[in-house]
Write a protein that holds these residues in place. Structure first.
Motif, mmCIF file in Angstrom:
data_model
loop_
_atom_site.group_PDB
_atom_site.id
_atom_site.type_symbol
_atom_site.label_atom_id
_atom_site.label_comp_id
_atom_site.label_asym_id
_atom_site.label_seq_id
_atom_site.Cartn_x
_atom_site.Cartn_y
_atom_site.Cartn_z
ATOM 1 N N ALA A 1 3.055 11.094 -1.777
ATOM 2 C CA ALA A 1 4.182 10.564 -2.638
ATOM 3 C C ALA A 1 3.718 10.979 -4.042
ATOM 4 N N LEU A 2 2.350 10.487 -4.431
ATOM 5 C CA LEU A 2 2.020 10.534 -5.829
ATOM 6 C C LEU A 2 2.013 11.981 -6.285
ATOM 7 N N THR A 3 1.831 12.852 -5.232
ATOM 8 C CA THR A 3 1.824 14.184 -5.748
ATOM 9 C C THR A 3 3.254 14.647 -6.137
ATOM 10 N N ARG A 4 4.345 14.272 -5.514
ATOM 11 C CA ARG A 4 5.728 14.404 -5.737
ATOM 12 C C ARG A 4 6.197 13.849 -7.171
ATOM 13 N N ARG A 5 5.530 12.520 -7.282
ATOM 14 C CA ARG A 5 5.997 11.711 -8.387
ATOM 15 C C ARG A 5 5.239 12.422 -9.582
ATOM 16 N N ALA A 6 3.865 12.922 -9.544
ATOM 17 C CA ALA A 6 3.345 13.515 -10.829
ATOM 18 C C ALA A 6 3.938 15.000 -11.145
ATOM 19 N N ALA A 7 4.711 15.468 -10.119
ATOM 20 C CA ALA A 7 5.424 16.924 -10.377
ATOM 21 C C ALA A 7 6.807 16.565 -11.116
ATOM 22 N N LEU A 8 6.902 15.477 -11.374
ATOM 23 C CA LEU A 8 8.267 15.234 -12.127
ATOM 24 C C LEU A 8 7.943 15.548 -13.703
ATOM 25 N N THR A 9 8.843 16.050 -14.194
ATOM 26 C CA THR A 9 8.840 16.163 -15.829
ATOM 27 C C THR A 9 8.634 14.957 -16.665
ATOM 28 N N GLY A 10 8.380 14.953 -17.709
ATOM 29 C CA GLY A 10 8.227 13.863 -18.647
ATOM 30 C C GLY A 10 9.468 13.437 -18.739
ATOM 31 N N VAL A 11 10.572 14.326 -19.109
ATOM 32 C CA VAL A 11 11.683 13.944 -19.425
ATOM 33 C C VAL A 11 12.516 13.497 -18.230
ATOM 34 N N MET B 1 7.985 -4.421 -8.576
ATOM 35 C CA MET B 1 6.912 -4.288 -8.140
ATOM 36 C C MET B 1 6.459 -2.570 -8.406
ATOM 37 N N PRO B 2 5.372 -2.305 -8.815
ATOM 38 C CA PRO B 2 4.889 -0.679 -8.595
ATOM 39 C C PRO B 2 4.718 -0.405 -7.189
ATOM 40 N N LEU B 3 4.729 0.912 -7.092
ATOM 41 C CA LEU B 3 4.211 1.343 -5.626
ATOM 42 C C LEU B 3 4.156 2.812 -5.658
ATOM 43 N N ALA B 4 3.295 3.393 -4.554
ATOM 44 C CA ALA B 4 2.842 4.612 -4.518
ATOM 45 C C ALA B 4 4.025 5.141 -3.580
ATOM 46 N N ARG C 1 6.396 -0.717 1.845
ATOM 47 C CA ARG C 1 5.734 -0.112 0.626
ATOM 48 C C ARG C 1 4.305 0.283 0.969
ATOM 49 N N ILE C 2 3.799 1.303 0.205
ATOM 50 C CA ILE C 2 2.462 1.488 0.038
ATOM 51 C C ILE C 2 1.876 1.414 -1.467
ATOM 52 N N GLY C 3 1.031 0.500 -1.580
ATOM 53 C CA GLY C 3 0.610 0.240 -2.859
ATOM 54 C C GLY C 3 -0.555 1.248 -3.269
ATOM 55 N N TYR C 4 -1.239 0.869 -4.186
ATOM 56 C CA TYR C 4 -2.641 1.713 -4.526
ATOM 57 C C TYR C 4 -3.718 1.343 -3.830
ATOM 58 N N ASP D 1 12.887 8.273 -6.512
ATOM 59 C CA ASP D 1 13.354 8.579 -5.250
ATOM 60 C C ASP D 1 12.428 9.479 -4.289
ATOM 61 N N VAL D 2 11.606 10.493 -5.247
ATOM 62 C CA VAL D 2 10.729 11.200 -4.602
ATOM 63 C C VAL D 2 9.590 10.653 -4.118
ATOM 64 N N GLN D 3 9.411 9.321 -4.168
ATOM 65 C CA GLN D 3 8.364 8.532 -3.345
ATOM 66 C C GLN D 3 8.690 8.046 -2.149
ATOM 67 N N GLU D 4 9.946 8.457 -1.666
ATOM 68 C CA GLU D 4 10.240 8.057 -0.296
ATOM 69 C C GLU D 4 9.603 8.742 0.910
ATOM 70 N N VAL D 5 9.188 8.168 1.951
ATOM 71 C CA VAL D 5 8.243 8.786 2.841
ATOM 72 C C VAL D 5 9.165 8.495 4.206
ATOM 73 N N GLY D 6 9.006 9.148 5.361
ATOM 74 C CA GLY D 6 9.509 8.952 6.450
ATOM 75 C C GLY D 6 9.629 7.420 6.994
ATOM 76 N N GLU D 7 8.368 7.204 7.319
ATOM 77 C CA GLU D 7 8.002 5.815 7.677
ATOM 78 C C GLU D 7 6.570 5.457 7.139
ATOM 79 N N VAL D 8 6.388 4.072 6.778
ATOM 80 C CA VAL D 8 5.134 3.629 6.307
ATOM 81 C C VAL D 8 4.593 2.818 7.561
#
Length: 193
Positions: free
Chosen positions: A20-30, A125-128, A136-139, A165-172
């Motif tokens: 999820a964090l890899t997908r989040r990091a791939a988002l552009t700054g804009v 709350m922030p989350l990963a 949720r999965i935190g850090y 939205d890109v931080q969603e996973v199938g099942e935590v």
């Protein structure tokens, strides 16, 4: 080999967190900036009772930025606070337009130590990562889990995750100590659980 191997649920959470964090990091700054601004459009959808205290967070790395939403909530009459790490848990300090900030650990900023401590009724709350059931999965540090346990000894607290939205996973793989979110706000809207 580490001294303390991860349990299967912890191992699965770590894998999902990384993905999820890899997908989040791939988002552009804009894209991140636009998404963060979009959160404020849903402030009234949160349907918070008048004047309840809301805890936000100072964004780190490529997290969604809750500050536009916090400004809107302040303008709606909600007292605001931010977490400060006071081991082993978090405390929450009030902040406003003229608050002085200090480094708060982990790359965050927190109101200075002389800021009034405030008990939040709502935690943004922030989350990963998150799933469709509100898990949720935190850090992995457990700061929010411990803070929620302390706060809920006094009174219930509403937990609302903020994420892309890109931080969603199938099942935590939820464990007994995990507290499910009451709601989740992403740039596409609010989900209640």
């Amino acid at each position: 080999m580490s001294e303390h191997p991860l349990t299967p649920p912890a191992e699965a959470k770590e894998r999902l967190r990384r993905q999820a964090l890899t997908r989040r990091a791939a988002l552009t700054g804009v894209d991140r900036a636009e998404a963060s601004l979009k959160l404020a459009d849903f402030a009234t959808d949160l349907e918070l009772p008048a004047a309840v205290a809301v805890a936000g967070f100072w964004p780190i790395r490529d997290e969604i930025d809750p500050r536009p939403l916090l400004v809107k909530l302040r303008d709606m009459g909600h007292p605001l606070c931010l977490p400060a790490v006071i081991h082993p848990t978090l405390i929450f300090r009030s902040f406003g337009r003229d608050t002085k900030f200090v480094p708060g650990g982990f790359g965050t900023m927190a109101p200075c130590p002389d800021a009034e401590e405030l008990r939040p009724d709502v935690l943004l709350m922030p989350l990963a990562a998150f799933d469709s059931r509100g898990n949720r999965i935190g850090y992995g540090k457990g700061h929010y889990d411990r803070a929620i346990a302390v706060l809920e000894k006094e009174a219930p607290v509403v937990c609302i995750g903020l994420a892309f939205d890109v931080q969603e996973v199938g099942e935590v793989p939820a464990e007994a100590h995990d507290r499910r979110l009451d709601a989740l706000l992403t740039p596409t809207g609010l989900r209640r659980f």
